[in-house]
Write a protein that holds these residues in place. Structure first.
Motif, mmCIF file in Angstrom:
data_model
loop_
_atom_site.group_PDB
_atom_site.id
_atom_site.type_symbol
_atom_site.label_atom_id
_atom_site.label_comp_id
_atom_site.label_asym_id
_atom_site.label_seq_id
_atom_site.Cartn_x
_atom_site.Cartn_y
_atom_site.Cartn_z
ATOM 1 N N SER A 2 -32.480 20.593 8.722
ATOM 2 C CA SER A 2 -31.666 21.364 8.081
ATOM 3 C C SER A 2 -31.902 20.767 6.757
ATOM 4 O O SER A 2 -33.023 20.553 6.398
ATOM 5 C CB SER A 2 -31.035 19.170 8.308
ATOM 6 O OG SER A 2 -29.445 19.260 7.061
ATOM 7 N N GLN A 4 -29.997 18.687 4.137
ATOM 8 C CA GLN A 4 -29.754 17.649 3.715
ATOM 9 C C GLN A 4 -30.366 16.463 3.854
ATOM 10 O O GLN A 4 -30.912 16.655 5.612
ATOM 11 C CB GLN A 4 -27.792 17.157 3.935
ATOM 12 C CG GLN A 4 -27.242 18.299 2.806
ATOM 13 C CD GLN A 4 -25.792 18.023 3.511
ATOM 14 O OE1 GLN A 4 -25.978 16.941 2.580
ATOM 15 N NE2 GLN A 4 -25.717 19.263 3.477
ATOM 16 N N TRP A 18 -28.129 15.409 8.920
ATOM 17 C CA TRP A 18 -27.086 16.269 9.936
ATOM 18 C C TRP A 18 -28.442 17.316 10.497
ATOM 19 O O TRP A 18 -29.341 16.853 10.325
ATOM 20 C CB TRP A 18 -27.079 17.726 8.151
ATOM 21 C CG TRP A 18 -25.752 16.732 7.352
ATOM 22 C CD1 TRP A 18 -24.804 17.467 7.188
ATOM 23 C CD2 TRP A 18 -25.685 15.630 6.777
ATOM 24 N NE1 TRP A 18 -23.825 16.851 6.534
ATOM 25 C CE2 TRP A 18 -24.916 15.828 6.345
ATOM 26 C CE3 TRP A 18 -27.242 15.188 6.525
ATOM 27 C CZ2 TRP A 18 -24.718 14.761 5.198
ATOM 28 C CZ3 TRP A 18 -26.602 13.750 5.041
ATOM 29 C CH2 TRP A 18 -25.494 13.580 4.787
ATOM 30 N N SER A 27 -22.634 17.117 10.972
ATOM 31 C CA SER A 27 -22.528 16.076 10.710
ATOM 32 C C SER A 27 -22.669 14.950 11.197
ATOM 33 O O SER A 27 -22.245 15.050 12.569
ATOM 34 C CB SER A 27 -22.192 15.629 9.402
ATOM 35 O OG SER A 27 -20.438 15.611 10.202
#
Length: 86
Positions: A2, A4, A18, A27
């Motif tokens: 991910s 994030q 994520w 998510s």
């Protein structure tokens, strides 16, 4: 992987993260209780984000499996999910 970073959400008492599934970020979250009881039941005061990071491969695989089974976002990883083979 991910784009994030995972983080601990104090108000939800869960790690939010994520997972890349079929080229998109999904998510998900896992509660501090699930992390504690599944990964370090004998500990006190553990770092929940560190526990997630140490076990991210297994936890992320659970999210992918749940999405393949039709789960919707956000995927909430529960203790029972971790007991099933990935």
């Amino acid at each position: 992987m991910s784009t994030q970073p995972a983080y601990f959400n104090d108000s939800a008492e869960a790690v939010r993260f994520w997972v890349m599934v079929d080229g998109r970020e999904v998510s998900a979250s896992i509660s501090r209780q699930t992390l504690h009881y599944h990964y370090c039941p004998q500990s006190r005061g553990e770092d929940h984000l560190a526990t997630y990071n140490a076990n991210a491969a297994q936890i992320d695989a659970v999210v992918r499996r749940r999405i393949e089974q039709g789960a919707l976002e956000p995927v909430i990883v529960r203790d029972n999910d971790l007991r099933q083979p990935v």
